[in-house]
Each structure stands twice: as C-alpha cells, then as structure tokens.
Design a protein around this motif. Sequence first.
Motif, PDB file in Angstrom:
ATOM      1  N   LEU B 179       0.705  -1.194   0.042  1.00 22.32           N
ATOM      2  CA  LEU B 179       0.014   0.106   0.016  1.00 22.32           C
ATOM      3  C   LEU B 179       0.883   1.214  -0.151  1.00 22.32           C
ATOM      4  CD1 LEU B 179      -2.681  -1.052   2.496  1.00 22.32           C
ATOM      5  CD2 LEU B 179      -2.820  -1.109   0.065  1.00 22.32           C
ATOM      6  N   ALA B 180       0.238   2.388  -0.115  1.00 18.50           N
ATOM      7  CA  ALA B 180       0.916   3.660  -0.260  1.00 18.50           C
ATOM      8  C   ALA B 180       1.653   4.330   1.137  1.00 18.50           C
ATOM      9  CB  ALA B 180      -0.081   4.660  -0.818  1.00 18.50           C
ATOM     10  N   TRP B 181       1.920   3.445   1.919  1.00 14.57           N
ATOM     11  CA  TRP B 181       2.776   3.861   3.189  1.00 14.57           C
ATOM     12  C   TRP B 181       4.019   4.428   2.617  1.00 14.57           C
ATOM     13  CZ3 TRP B 181      -0.085   4.175   7.560  1.00 14.57           C
ATOM     14  CH2 TRP B 181      -0.978   3.125   7.708  1.00 14.57           C
ATOM     15  N   PRO B 182       4.214   5.501   3.424  1.00 15.82           N
ATOM     16  CA  PRO B 182       5.719   6.182   2.947  1.00 15.82           C
ATOM     17  C   PRO B 182       6.802   5.102   3.221  1.00 15.82           C
ATOM     18  CG  PRO B 182       4.422   7.592   4.592  1.00 15.82           C
ATOM     19  CD  PRO B 182       3.757   6.309   4.412  1.00 15.82           C
TER      20      PRO B 182
END
Lengths: 738, 197
Positions: B179-182
């Motif tokens: 997912l788009a987690w940093p």
Amino acid sequence: MERKVIELDQGWDYMQKGITKLKRILEGSVEQFNSEEYMMLYTTIYNMCTQKPPHDYSQQLYDKYKDSFEEYISSTVLPAIREKHDEFMLRELVKRWGNHKLMVRWLSRFFHYLDRYFIARRSLPALNEVGLTCFRSLFFRQNFDTFCILIQIDKEREGEQIDKALLKNVLDIFVEIGMGQMDCYEQDFEAPMLEDTGVYYSHKASSWILDDSCPAYMLKSEECLKKERDRVAHYLHSSSEAKLVEKVQHELLVNFSTQLLEKENSGCRALLRDDKVDDLSRMYRLYHKIPKGLDPVATIFKQHITAEGMLLVQQAEDAASNQVILSFEFLFFDSQVLIRKVIELHDKYLAYVSDCFQNHTLFHKAMKEAFEIFCNKTVGGSPSAELLATFCDNILKKGGSEKLSDEAIEDILEKVVKLLAYISDKDLFAEFYRKKLARRLLFERSANEEHEKSILTKLKQQCGGQFTSKMEGMVTDLTLAKDNQNEFENYLSNNPNAHPGIDLSVNVLTTGFWPSYKSSDLNLPSEMVRGVQVFKEFYDTKSKHRKLTWIYSLGSCQLIGNFEAKKIEMVVSTYQAAILLLFNTSDRLSYSEIMTQSNLGHEDLVRLLHSLSCAKYKILIKEPISKTVSPNDIFEFNPKFTDRMRRIKIPLPVVDERKKVVEDVDKDRRYAIDAAIVRIMKSRKVLGHQQLVSECVEQLSRMFKPDIKAIKKRMEDLIARDYLERDKENANLFRYLA
Amino acid sequence: MERIDNVFYSYANKSSGLIDPEGIEALCSDLEVDHTDVRILMLAWKMKSEKQGYFTLEEWRRGLKALRADNVHKLKKALPELEKEVKRPTNFVDFYSYAFQYCLTGNEKEKQKSIDIESICQLLDLALGFQFRSQVDYFIDYLKIQSDYKVINLDQWMGFYRFCNEINFPGLSNYDPELAWPLILDNFVEWLREKQT
C-alpha cells in the motif's frame, strides 16, 4: 354402374388372406405376389376408403394395419428372437428386422391409398412410420439386446475375433428405426455402451497404473484409442466417435493424470531427464486434446528446465568462489563457460518445444518463465547482464572467437540476443555492452566490423531502436573519425609549420553516444602538448561551435625506450607514457614526485606504476622490491631492461567498472521511473497507489524491473517537488498537480 | 479586549512588539507550565500562531478570545479544557499537522519543507507521546539509527500518525508495504520485524 359396397369384415377377410400369404413368404415360402393379386389387394383398400359413409372404413383399416404388425411381432417375431442367445440372437434379430422392413414395404403398398389422403387429413403418422414404430416400441422395451451387443464389444477388446459385420447390421437397425432421428441409437445403444466402456477402461487403468511404467501405460493408451477409433469405423455409427474417445481418454488419461505424470522413475520428470523424446511426444499427443491436459506437463517441463539452469548457475558460482580471484581472467573464463552452457540448454529445450511439443504456446511460455528465473542470478558477484556483455565482448574482439567461422559467429550472436530477452536488467546489459564496445572501438580490438554491425541490428530488432541508438552512434563516430584523421593529415602536410613533431591521430567522439569518462587533469608531457594544440587549431577550422574535451585515459602511445641492450618500441597507454616520459628529465623519482608532476590520483597511479615495475615488463625499478606499490616507493629507470622482441605491449589491467556501471544505471533508472510516474499521472490525473505502481512496472519492463521501494522513493521525491499530492481522504490515492 | 491587549504587552518585547521566546518563558512560568510542555504548543495552535517562539498581537487576541480568558489566571484555568479539545479526534489531526508546520523554519521566500531528525524526535515525543507511547519510542529509536533519511517531510509525518491509528502494535499484522505507506515506514516495520525474530 354402381359399385357394390364392401363390408368391413368381408373386405378385411380378403386382406387377411393376402397378409397371411405375405407372412408365409417371409417365413421362407417361395410364393410370390403377381400383379393381379397386388392390384386386387390395393383396389380393395381403395374401394373401402372411398365408399360413402357409413362404409368409409379408413380409420378402421388404418388401425387394423397397425394391429397386423403388432400381432405378428408379438406372436412370431419376438419369441423367435428371444429363444436364441448371444450372437445367434443378434443374427435372428437382423434377419427379423429385414423381414419386418419387407413386411412394411408390402403392406404399405397394399394400404397405400391411406397414405394419399387419410393420414394427411387427420395428421396421422404415415404407414411406413407406423410400421417401424411398432417394431421399435415392442422390441426395444427390453434392454437385454444391448447387453449382448456390449458383450461382443468387450470380447473384441480382449482380443477375440467377433463378427463385425453382424454388429454393424444390428447397429444399423438402431439408426434406421430412428427414422431420421438418432434418439433410438443414442438412448438404447450408445448410452449404455459408453457406460460399459467407462467401466471397462476404468478397471484396466487401475491395474495398469500400478504395474506399468509411464511410457508403457501411454503406449497402451494410445493403442486403445486407436482401436476404439477403428471400432467406430467398422461398426459403430460415426457420431459415436467423439464421445467414445472422450470417455476412454477420461478413464485412462484424465483420472490417472497425476499418478501417471508423477510416476517415480518413469514419469514426466524422468523422461525429461533421460531425454526420452519419443515418449514425451506421445505424452503430448495424448494430452493435448484434453482440456487443460497439458498444464501439468508444462509445469513439470518448466520445473525441469529451471532445475537444470539453476544447476549450471550453481556450478559457476562454486567455481567462482573456490578460486581466489587474482585476475579478472578467471571469472571471465567461467562466465564464458556458463553462457555457452546456457545457450546449449536453450537450444536443447527449444528443440523439445518444437519436436515433442509441436511449438505449443504453453511450452514456449514454460520455457520462457524457467529461463527468466535462472538467467537473472548473480554469479561470482557479477550480474547476469554483465556476464552476457562480457561474453559478447569475447566473441567480438580480436583473439576472441578466432577459430569460429563467420556463420558460427552469426549463429552465436543470434542466440545471445535471444538470451537477452530473459534478462530483466536489459539497461544494465546495454551499459556494460557500451563500455566494452567503446574499448573495442577505441583500442582497435574489434575483430570484424560486419559482426559488430550485425549484433547491433539483432539487438535493435529485439529491443527497439532506442536501445541501440547510442551504440550505433559510436560505430558511426569511428567511421567518421577515420575521415577526420585523413583531413587532419592533409592539413598538416599543407601547413608544415604546424607539425607537432610527433605522429598524432585523434578520434573525435560525440559525447552523447559514448559512456561517460572522467577527464582527469593529467599534466600532459611537453612532447604531447603541441600535438593537442595543433589538432585544436585544425578542428576549429572545421567546426566553430564545438568544444573538445580530451580524454587521455583512453589514449595509447608508442614510445621508444633507449635501453642499454637495444632500443625497444613500447605500446602503452597515454597515462603510462606520461609517467615514463617524466624519466627523461630525472632518472629517479619518488612516488609523491611522480604524483605531483603527473597530477594523477592514487588509484590510477598505483595501477600504472604496478604495470611498469611489478608486472611482466619491468621498465622501472621499484625500491623496495615487492609485489605492490606503496606511496613510499622510489622508482628508477631500468636501463638494463630488454626483451626478445623489438616491440612490446605493456598492458594495463582494466579497472573493474562494475561499480560505476551499476551506479550510472541506477541513476538513469531514477530518471526513468520519474518520467514514467509523471507520464502516467499526467494522463490519469488521479490514480490509486497499487495501480500506479503496476503501470509503472509495466511501462519500464522493457528495460528493467523496477524495485517497488525505488518507485516509492521517486514518488516521495515527486511529492516533495509538487508534481503529485496524496489525497486528503484516501491515503492510497494520488493526484497529479499540474 | 483591552485587558487581553494589556496582558499581551506585559509579556511583549518593547522594541519588536511581539512576545518573543523570553516572553513566552515568562508566560510559562506564570502559567506554571514548563515551556517544553505540549500545552504551549496547543496554545499556539489555538492562536494559529505562525512563527515558533513568537506570538503576535493578533494571534494573542485570537487565542485568548477563543479561550475566553482575559488574564493569566483564567488562561491557566482554560488549559485543561484546551487539552481536551485538542485531543478530540476531529481536532487532533489538525493539531498534529499544525505541530509540524509550526516547527518549520525559514521565511516566505525559502520556506523549509522538512525538519531534521533530531527535532522530529522531540516533536514526536511532544505531540504524540502521550497517546502512542510505545510506537513513538520505537520510531524515535529507529529514526536515530537509520541513515536513509536526514529529514522528515509532512507526508511522512502524517503517515506516522495514520500508522499509529491503523496498524496493530506491536503485532504489525495488518501492515501491507504494497500500500501507499511512506517508504520510511516500510523500512521501520522491516526493522521492527527483524528485531522481533
């Protein structure tokens, strides 16, 4: 004259006599009907049907017609058939059916008038149909007939001779009696036959699978299928073929697919291992018509190739790690062997795909996936892209593939390019290839210009024009450089004052095409300074707006060493020459003095001095004598140096460029990922994270397989540079900022 | 209104006309609150103060009016209520985001976009420590030993808050790096998982 009315009983009596005579004929009497008799019978019916009511007996005659059959069949035919058994019963059946058809033909002739008007008016079945239907409904109530047919079939399967013609006749009855429909054949014969077939083969398969090896089992299966097809040709109806084959395949091949293919010492894996081409071809033939039948075979094929490939990689890795790598050449040798073996592997299995597996896409895919697995492994610290580039370099350089014919070389190059398709880091290959190409071109080590061009064409075909544009530019540059050199020489002969006093040849390269080289601030020896100046003056006459950057690290030089024994011509690199020329002014120089005077860095200097004092040709004497160069050393010109030859080449070991290449490629990848992300977001405007990542990967897949982390990093960077922003509500969504 | 202004001028620097760090320190001591206490940050938030360490008259007025305080005593009494207000989920995100931006230095022309690691560690402790003690402690440890990032930006800052709220800790079972987690959080989770084995 008025016709006399025929009463029903009376008329029927008359007809009955005819029918009885007919029965006698059927039972074997030699009597016959002559035309007159026939006419009489026909006319009787005609009259009885055309009489005025209440004497029009059409309906009754129609019923009695039917009754005649029913009566005859029940009383005579059925018992005659039933009292016999097996084959004899079947013969009787065929005979009785023949009789019945005859009876229908004759009776329907007698009663023909009914066919003309009565049946149409009342939408009733025609006489012919009635006749046949009677037989069908009375006879086919019982199924035992089918049973004894099936017994015959099974007998034949067990190898006994049976009367095929008889069976054909019997089965024809089933077909004929359908009167255009196949329902009787299908329901009363075919369905039980298929079931029986299923049971028969299921039984066989269960014992064969335990006792037989895979090839033997397959052979038997193939034969069974052939025999069943023959059976259809001989006596079954053609419409049964597909269903029969499917049934047999199901029992023999589908049900036991796993046990068969996975058989311990004779299954698919073993066949591949032992190169049993015929058996594998048979396997393909058997399974390819079965839906998804080939999937497990393809899977095993893929696993097998992967294992073979990984073995090669492991062998090379072991060889590489067991040796202390003293020089680049060791690893080089092993990589040569590895690539050659991989090519052989590829050829071998490509042949399998085309010969055994009829070029089926499933097997092409399996092979491709297998190669993609092991062709991307690193061996001895070298990524596969580098190994492949080194392999190409060896083929293309002088002294490389010396003994091979042009055709053989073309062939290998073709195969190497095919292997490239499996390597995911194609950009890495391109960069290594470019570096090595540069060296071949600049040091005139290329064996054959045609081959150089040929491989570029092949690479272009496979990977696109962008892949090879720089390399092609490099090759062109060299061609132009030759022309340029001629012009320079003309210029010098026209301007004798300008002559620099040394023979100088210069290659002018177009910066964008060639790998980047760090230009160092070499203190050029005075002998060369003028040469550079003169060339610059010449070049300015040709093109005003170009800036020349001199890369001395790529140059080579011929020096004449005045040694005590004799003069020797030395072919060295420009850097080596620069150091040697220092000794024209001083016999003895320390490391630091050399460093200051030449203005070279430690890394270069150590390497250069080593090549001149610690390697094969000791042009300089090093104090203290040892195998390595240290900053405290002192160097002295060695006047006693000599060699058998008048001309020697003093090689400079190549710096391991791997690190730099990988760095350069990583940098390019960062730009490529950025560009891809921006391109995608610009067109989509809003996109979810996973989709962005997968589209990015897809776009870049032609050149490399981007690391997910790398993509995330670039996205972060683009967010910081205000190209993208994360959606406030949905953290997984990104928006393009114009 | 006048009283609010008067209080302002009692702490303000005479020449600049602003309450400067010295003035804030004095204010803190009168409020009996340490000047590194999170409640001062909360006060700044309430004031929508723009520059760390300074309060303008306008900001002062805004804050005290909102808190219905016209003297230090009332201001002190308003602090617990303010704390409760900030901690409400709807407000906290805003406060958390504010905390980061408040600490950015630089002026209009060269606005900084990220904060150095050391300051971030302090800020994390201050802003989130009370709510997610263990996550904050581990993350601070990680930030100190990692070398990929020398500064933290707003996206990463906000990402961490989301992380604390959404991810099981210390189990980390529902963390998905796809997912788009940093990226820094992906690396943090990797580091944590390695530690746990």
